[in-house]
Design a protein around this motif. Sequence first.
Motif: not given
Length: 405
Positions: A194-211
């Motif tokens: 769960v922790h790993s999957a949540t981290q991946k989601m957070n990272q992807l959201i951060d990347d999309m917001l950055f772009m």
Amino acid sequence: MNPIKILVVEDEVIVAQDIAGRLKKLGYAVTATVSSGEEAIQKARENQPDLVLMDIVLKGDMDGVTAAEKIKTNMNVPTVFLTAYADDKTLQRAKLTDPFGYIIKPFQQNDLRVAIEIALHRHEIETKMQEALKAAEAARESLEEKSHRQNHYISMAAHELRNPLNAILISAELLELARTRKSDESQVRTLRLVHSATQKMNQLIDDMLFMGRAESGKLKCNPLPINLVEFCQDLLDQLQLGNEGKHKLTLVPSNVTSAILDQQLLHGILSNLIVNAIKYSPNGGQVTLELEYRQAGEVDKEAIFCLSSECLLTNSPFGNIHAPLLIMRVRDEGIGIPETEVEKIFEIFYRCQNTGKIKGNGLGLTIVKKAVELQGGAIACESKVGVGTTFTVALPYVALSCRIK
């Protein structure tokens, strides 16, 4: 103000001289007087006149209609036809070239002036209309491209988020089962998932917001003093923890301890480069982060390519730089990048052909490039398939002129 330049095309020498004389009296500059269509095209190319006075009927293989058509197509120079007589077929052909006026011989000097001024005014208006249409078309294409990118972002985000969401749902079900079975070990494994999957989601959201902020011009740079050694070591420790010791992450601080940079942008640069190094390296491989301070003008024998015409580095060694630099290198012992693909790796969503089943979305290096450019820096890549890759980032030691590109 420079006089208007006019090319005279007339196969009767006396008539040509008379027209040239009248034009000069009216204040125009005569670039040349020629007697054939072939000469007219050549002189128009050489002298770039503002207007051509062209006799429709010329001696030789090419008449004035054909010459005017070629001049308009190749050089966008308006033509005013001179004619005393012409058959209906020739006149119809002349109309198809969309001339900017006719002057019937013999003519008065004022008729000549009026015809020229009207032709030039019409050509100016048409040129501005064409430029406006091109600008509108370019704006439309730009909007379509942005719309396409946004749709691509949404589609990619939906696809990438689906996997961690499914992992979380499955983990929740496993936790429910484990609750009745009282298996602590099973619960720990599931919680890690769960922790790993949540981290991946957070990272992807951060990347999309950055772009998204970068695309809209809202990405800002806020340089502040930063302890580089502590910052980089903390980052490596965090990544090492998530990596569970599968790779050895090492910091080589060298002669630099601090700088004035944007901490968030620096984190985006280093975390993406190091995560990629881990991702594309075999278990047990070593990933090294090197820091180095360069005085202005110090020469580095490594030639690098520059990603922006305004960035600090050019297609030449570091020695041309007239400011202190922070040099950061991320080295790995991974699969490497094919030589033919090195120049494409910073394109959005691009993934090299040798990545195989290794998961990724092609955003990491695009984010790195934008974060580097925003701080007035540059990035280079050196790689060999099966041996490893080194990314070299050069940033101003004091990032005072952050900007979006």
